[in-house]
Write a protein that holds these residues in place. Structure first.
Motif, mmCIF file in Angstrom:
data_model
loop_
_atom_site.group_PDB
_atom_site.id
_atom_site.type_symbol
_atom_site.label_atom_id
_atom_site.label_comp_id
_atom_site.label_asym_id
_atom_site.label_seq_id
_atom_site.Cartn_x
_atom_site.Cartn_y
_atom_site.Cartn_z
ATOM 1 N N ILE A 38 58.814 64.013 32.371
ATOM 2 C CA ILE A 38 59.053 63.673 33.778
ATOM 3 C C ILE A 38 60.500 63.972 34.146
ATOM 4 O O ILE A 38 60.785 64.562 35.195
ATOM 5 C CB ILE A 38 58.727 62.183 34.043
ATOM 6 C CG1 ILE A 38 57.231 61.936 33.954
ATOM 7 C CG2 ILE A 38 59.249 61.771 35.431
ATOM 8 C CD1 ILE A 38 56.855 60.466 34.067
ATOM 9 N N THR A 39 61.425 63.577 33.266
ATOM 10 C CA THR A 39 62.851 63.812 33.497
ATOM 11 C C THR A 39 63.145 65.304 33.616
ATOM 12 O O THR A 39 63.855 65.744 34.538
ATOM 13 C CB THR A 39 63.692 63.224 32.350
ATOM 14 O OG1 THR A 39 63.374 61.846 32.194
ATOM 15 C CG2 THR A 39 65.183 63.373 32.647
ATOM 16 N N ILE A 42 61.704 66.819 36.911
ATOM 17 C CA ILE A 42 62.503 66.500 38.100
ATOM 18 C C ILE A 42 63.797 67.306 38.087
ATOM 19 O O ILE A 42 64.269 67.774 39.123
ATOM 20 C CB ILE A 42 62.802 64.991 38.152
ATOM 21 C CG1 ILE A 42 61.496 64.206 38.338
ATOM 22 C CG2 ILE A 42 63.780 64.674 39.295
ATOM 23 C CD1 ILE A 42 61.668 62.707 38.269
ATOM 24 N N SER A 44 67.120 66.709 37.655
ATOM 25 C CA SER A 44 68.211 66.268 38.525
ATOM 26 C C SER A 44 69.256 65.552 37.687
ATOM 27 O O SER A 44 68.915 64.814 36.757
ATOM 28 C CB SER A 44 67.678 65.327 39.609
ATOM 29 O OG SER A 44 68.736 64.694 40.292
ATOM 30 N N ILE A 47 68.748 61.823 37.576
ATOM 31 C CA ILE A 47 67.566 61.269 36.908
ATOM 32 C C ILE A 47 67.672 61.530 35.413
ATOM 33 O O ILE A 47 67.621 62.668 34.968
ATOM 34 C CB ILE A 47 66.268 61.890 37.458
ATOM 35 C CG1 ILE A 47 66.153 61.648 38.963
ATOM 36 C CG2 ILE A 47 65.058 61.320 36.730
ATOM 37 C CD1 ILE A 47 66.078 60.179 39.341
#
Length: 205
Positions: A38-39, A42, A44, A47
């Motif tokens: 997920i990290t 994303i 970012s 995050i």
């Protein structure tokens, strides 16, 4: 007081093991693989894996609070913030080279650290961890299944979800690998083994 020190020592050790596992780049356990994928998806600077862990675990604890109407959520919330923060901290300071032999050896060490950390957390039978909260929720609705069976089902579902996120956003499985399967198979017996060892240490009793 001692039981809290033991509990948070377990959190510290587990966070170190999770971060070391990431740095070995051989794969991770189901929930850790999901958080890392997920990290990375994303992508970012704001995050981090630790922040995803905090958001995700707070969601599990909130659902646990709603379903069971219990006030026994203070410790899981504190642990959630500690765990996420420690994972990010260790991710910044742990460096593992490209040597495959060293990575494999450190990966084995990482698994043992995670299992030891979990065993210390469950040793005093205090409040459930966030992941245990999720398992208890599923077990409440699937009453014919044992707690262990519900945990296995959750592990499988999370692994599939992590793999899907990897395939869609990362052009691969990301942190999902054969190591994920190895961790799923051996984590339970390893935790049981460390629990037996921990119970024999007089200082902890």
């Amino acid at each position: 007081m001692k039981k809290y020190l033991i509990y948070f020592l377990g959190v510290l050790i587990m966070a170190f093991g999770v971060s070391l596992c990431f740095q070995c780049k051989l794969g991770a356990g189901s929930i850790d693989a999901l958080n890392k994928n997920i990290t990375d998806a994303i992508n970012s600077e704001y995050i981090t894996v630790g922040r995803i862990v905090i958001i995700e675990n707070l969601l599990f604890v909130l659902l646990y609070f709603i379903v069971f109407k219990t006030k026994d959520v203070i410790l899981p919330i504190i642990v959630t913030f500690c765990l996420g923060t420690l994972i990010d901290l260790f991710n910044m300071i742990i460096i593992v080279g490209d040597n495959i032999i060293i990575r494999v050896l450190l990966f084995i060490v990482a698994i043992n650290f995670v299992c030891l950390g979990v065993s210390l957390m469950v040793y005093n039978k205090m409040s459930p961890s966030a992941f245990e909260c999720l398992t208890l929720i599923v077990n409440k609705f699937l009453t014919k299944l044992s707690f262990g069976t519900c945990k296995v089902i959750i592990e499988i579902v999370i692994t599939i979800l992590a793999a899907i996120i990897g395939l869609v956003f990362l052009k691969g499985f990301g942190e999902v690998s054969i190591a994920t399967l190895i961790i799923m198979i051996f984590q339970g017996p390893f935790i049981d083994l460390y629990l037996k060892l921990v119970r024999k240490i007089k200082f902890l009793n």
